[in-house]
Design a protein around this motif. Structure first.
Motif, PDB file in Angstrom:
ATOM      1  N   UNK A 178     -49.711   3.721  -0.432  1.00 18.32           N
ATOM      2  CA  UNK A 178     -49.743   4.648  -1.568  1.00 18.32           C
ATOM      3  C   UNK A 178     -48.920   4.097  -2.721  1.00 18.32           C
ATOM      4  N   UNK A 179     -49.574   3.659  -3.736  1.00 17.66           N
ATOM      5  CA  UNK A 179     -48.860   3.098  -4.863  1.00 17.66           C
ATOM      6  C   UNK A 179     -48.724   1.596  -4.767  1.00 17.66           C
TER       7      UNK A 179
ATOM      8  N   UNK B 264     -58.316  -9.063  -2.221  1.00 14.45           N
ATOM      9  CA  UNK B 264     -57.740  -9.354  -0.904  1.00 14.45           C
ATOM     10  C   UNK B 264     -58.828  -9.976  -0.026  1.00 14.45           C
TER      11      UNK B 264
ATOM     12  N   UNK C  18     -50.568  -1.625  -5.733  1.00 13.71           N
ATOM     13  CA  UNK C  18     -50.550  -2.491  -6.913  1.00 13.71           C
ATOM     14  C   UNK C  18     -49.673  -1.904  -8.009  1.00 13.71           C
TER      15      UNK C  18
ATOM     16  N   UNK D  71     -64.026  -4.633   3.533  1.00 15.33           N
ATOM     17  CA  UNK D  71     -65.281  -4.282   4.195  1.00 15.33           C
ATOM     18  C   UNK D  71     -66.423  -4.389   3.192  1.00 15.33           C
TER      19      UNK D  71
ATOM     20  N   UNK E 103     -56.282  -2.199  -0.670  1.00 15.49           N
ATOM     21  CA  UNK E 103     -57.058  -0.969  -0.493  1.00 15.49           C
ATOM     22  C   UNK E 103     -57.320  -0.596   0.955  1.00 15.49           C
ATOM     23  N   UNK E 104     -57.205  -1.533   1.848  1.00 13.33           N
ATOM     24  CA  UNK E 104     -57.461  -1.238   3.245  1.00 13.33           C
ATOM     25  C   UNK E 104     -56.184  -0.864   3.974  1.00 13.33           C
ATOM     26  N   UNK E 105     -55.059  -1.116   3.341  1.00 15.96           N
ATOM     27  CA  UNK E 105     -53.767  -0.744   3.911  1.00 15.96           C
ATOM     28  C   UNK E 105     -53.155   0.282   2.962  1.00 15.96           C
ATOM     29  N   UNK E 106     -53.296   1.539   3.284  1.00 16.88           N
ATOM     30  CA  UNK E 106     -53.066   2.664   2.379  1.00 16.88           C
ATOM     31  C   UNK E 106     -52.024   2.457   1.296  1.00 16.88           C
TER      32      UNK E 106
ATOM     33  N   UNK F 225     -56.002  -4.656  -4.785  1.00 17.45           N
ATOM     34  CA  UNK F 225     -54.767  -4.493  -4.012  1.00 17.45           C
ATOM     35  C   UNK F 225     -55.125  -4.227  -2.556  1.00 17.45           C
TER      36      UNK F 225
ATOM     37  N   UNK G 218     -63.890  -0.062  -8.398  1.00 20.64           N
ATOM     38  CA  UNK G 218     -64.134  -1.054  -7.355  1.00 20.64           C
ATOM     39  C   UNK G 218     -63.111  -2.185  -7.453  1.00 20.64           C
ATOM     40  N   UNK G 219     -62.932  -2.662  -8.687  1.00 18.38           N
ATOM     41  CA  UNK G 219     -61.968  -3.761  -8.875  1.00 18.38           C
ATOM     42  C   UNK G 219     -60.599  -3.326  -8.368  1.00 18.38           C
ATOM     43  N   UNK G 220     -60.221  -2.127  -8.742  1.00 19.66           N
ATOM     44  CA  UNK G 220     -58.931  -1.597  -8.294  1.00 19.66           C
ATOM     45  C   UNK G 220     -58.851  -1.469  -6.786  1.00 19.66           C
ATOM     46  N   UNK G 221     -59.925  -0.957  -6.187  1.00 16.58           N
ATOM     47  CA  UNK G 221     -59.915  -0.769  -4.743  1.00 16.58           C
ATOM     48  C   UNK G 221     -59.835  -2.078  -3.975  1.00 16.58           C
ATOM     49  N   UNK G 222     -60.365  -3.149  -4.574  1.00 19.03           N
ATOM     50  CA  UNK G 222     -60.377  -4.434  -3.878  1.00 19.03           C
ATOM     51  C   UNK G 222     -59.176  -5.304  -4.225  1.00 19.03           C
TER      52      UNK G 222
END
Lengths: 231, 231
Positions: B212-213, B156, B215, B160, B207-210, B205, B199-203
Motif C-alpha cells: 500500500x503506497x 516489474x 511507488x 500476470x 502491483x502484485x505485492x500489495x 510498481x 495499467x502503467x501504474x499497476x505494472x
DNA sequence: CGACCTGCTGAATATAATTTATTAAAGAGC
DNA sequence: GCTCTTTAATAAATTATATTCAGCAGGTCG
C-alpha cells in the motif's frame, strides 16, 4: 375403438404462482444446459409438465422467460453478497473479496453468466430491463469499495471509477471466457489475488498522473540523483 | 402477350471470386446495419443482386458468411495496426497507443465489434475458427508491449500478463458497451489516457505485492533525497 | 345442479434458414 | 456457326421453431 380422440385429457389447473415457478425452474434448467438458442420451448414445456402454449399464458415469449430466470438468479446473488461482505474488513480484503466473489460466481454458474453476457446485455432494449437494473446494483459493489478506499485515504481521490469498475468486471469476464465456454479451468483464488493487487496498486498511487513519460521520467531523474548522492 | 412466364430470366454468371466478394460486401453491410439475427439471407442476397440459394453455393450458411466477413475485417485492422505502431516510441506511449487504437476501432466500427462479442466469441467451436486465431494475434499486441516494458526495466518482471491483457480488452469493451449498443458517446482520447495510466501504474510498481503506497512512497523518499542534494 | 370463468390444450400459423430440382450461360469440340 | 457439356444461378419446396388461437374442461359460485 381405435379412436384416440376419446381419451379424456387429464388437465391439472394450478394457481398462477405455482405454474410460474414450475416454468421458471424448467427454463433455468434447460437454458443452463443448452444455452438460449438450442433450448426449445417444447422441451421447456415438457420439463414443466405442460404444453408449449401454456408458457405464453404467463410469459410473453422465450426471451421474457430468459429475463425472468436471470433476474431471479441475480436477486439471489445480490442478497447473498451483502451477507458475506459484512464479515470482511479492510480495503484490500474487501476489494479482494468482491473480485473473488465474482469469480466464484462465474465458476459455480458459468452457464447463467454466459447467458447474461451473450443473450441479454447488448440488446437494444437492455437498459430498460430488470436485469440491467440488477446488474447495475451488482456492479456498484466495485465502486462502493473504491469509494471506501478513497475515504480511508488509501486510494488517490479522483480515480476514473467507472473505468476501474469495468476493468474489473470486463477483465474477469475475458479472463474466464475459456472456462465459460466449457474449456479449461479457472483458478479463483490466484486470479482474485492477482487482480486485487493490480487494482489496488493502480489506485493506491498516482495512476492517473504519469503523463507521457511524466512519473516515469521523474523517477528516472530522481533515481539518478539519488545514486549520485549515495556515492 | 401478358404471359409473364415467357420473360427469359436474365442470369449473369460471374467468376467465383467476384460473386464471393459481392456477397461479402452485402453481408458486411447488412450485418453491420441490423445485427446478425435481424439480418435475413433474403436481404443480403437482394443487396448482392442475387437470389438466396446462390449464397449457399459459396458459403455453408449464414454463420459462415458472418465469420468470413469478420475475419476479413480483422485482417485489415491487424495490417493497419502494425503500420501505425511502428511510428510510436517509448513504453507508455506504445501502451497508450495500443489502447487508443482499440478504442478508436470500437468507435469507428461499433457494429462489427458487437458482432464479434455477441455472435462469435462464446460459441462452443469458437476456438477452432479463423476469427479466434486473428483475435489472439490482435490480443498479443497488449502482451507484446508489456514484454517490452519488462525488457526496458520499466515494469516489474513477473506480472500476470494474461490477466492484464484481459483487463485492458475486457475493460474497454465493458466501458464502451453503452456506446456499442448505440447509446451515449465514447471519449476515446480521455479513456485511453486514463486506462494507460492505470495499467502503467499497476505494472510499474509492485502491483502484485500489495505494498500500500509502493511507488508513491518510493517517489516521496527519492524526492526528499533529491531536495537534500540540491540544497 | 348448472352456468360461467379462465387455465390449458393441441393444432394451426408465421417466419426464416436451408435444400433441391430445374433452367440457362459460357466455353469446348467439331 | 452449331451443338454438347458443365455447372452457376434460380425458384420453389422443405424444415424447424416460435408464436397464436379457437375450443375444451376443471373449479367455483349462485
Amino acid at each position: 375403438m381405435p379412436k384416440t380422440r376419446t381419451r379424456t385429457r387429464q388437465v391439472s389447473r394450478l394457481p398462477r404462482e405455482q405454474r410460474l415457478s414450475d416454468i421458471m425452474k424448467a427454463g433455468r434448467e434447460i437454458f443452463s444446459e443448452k444455452g438460449f438458442e438450442a433450448a426449445s420451448m417444447a422441451e421447456i414445456a415438457d420439463r414443466a409438465g405442460i404444453v408449449e402454449g401454456t408458457i405464453y399464458r404467463i410469459f410473453k415469449g422465450k426471451r421474457e422467460l430468459l429475463e425472468k430466470v436471470v433476474a431471479q438468479w441475480y436477486e439471489e446473488v445480490l442478497a447473498d453478497y451483502d451477507v458475506q461482505l459484512a464479515g470482511v474488513r479492510g480495503t484490500w480484503n474487501r476489494l479482494r473479496f468482491m473480485i473473488w466473489y465474482h469469480l466464484q460466481g462465474i465458476h459455480d454458474q458459468p452457464d447463467l453468466f454466459a447467458l447474461v453476457a451473450q443473450q441479454l446485455r447488448g440488446r437494444p432494449d437492455y437498459e430498460e430491463t430488470e436485469v440491467y437494473a440488477l446488474a447495475r446494483q451488482y456492479a456498484s459493489h466495485a465502486t462502493d469499495i473504491i469509494k471506501e478506499g478513497i475515504a480511508a485515504g488509501e486510494f488517490r481521490p479522483d480515480p476514473p471509477m467507472q473505468l476501474v469498475r469495468d476493468m474489473i468486471f470486463g477483465g474477469t469476464e475475458h479472463y474466464a471466457w475459456r472456462f465459460l465456454s466449457g474449456k479449461g479451468d479457472l483458478s479463483v483464488e490466484e486470479t482474485a489475488d492477482q487482480m486485487a493487487n493490480l487494482v489496488y496498486g493502480g489506485l493506491a498511487q498516482g495512476g492517473d498522473a504519469p503523463a507521457p513519460g511524466g512519473l516515469e521520467s521523474v523517477v528516472q531523474r530522481l533515481e539518478a540523483v539519488a545514486q549520485k548522492l549515495e556515492q
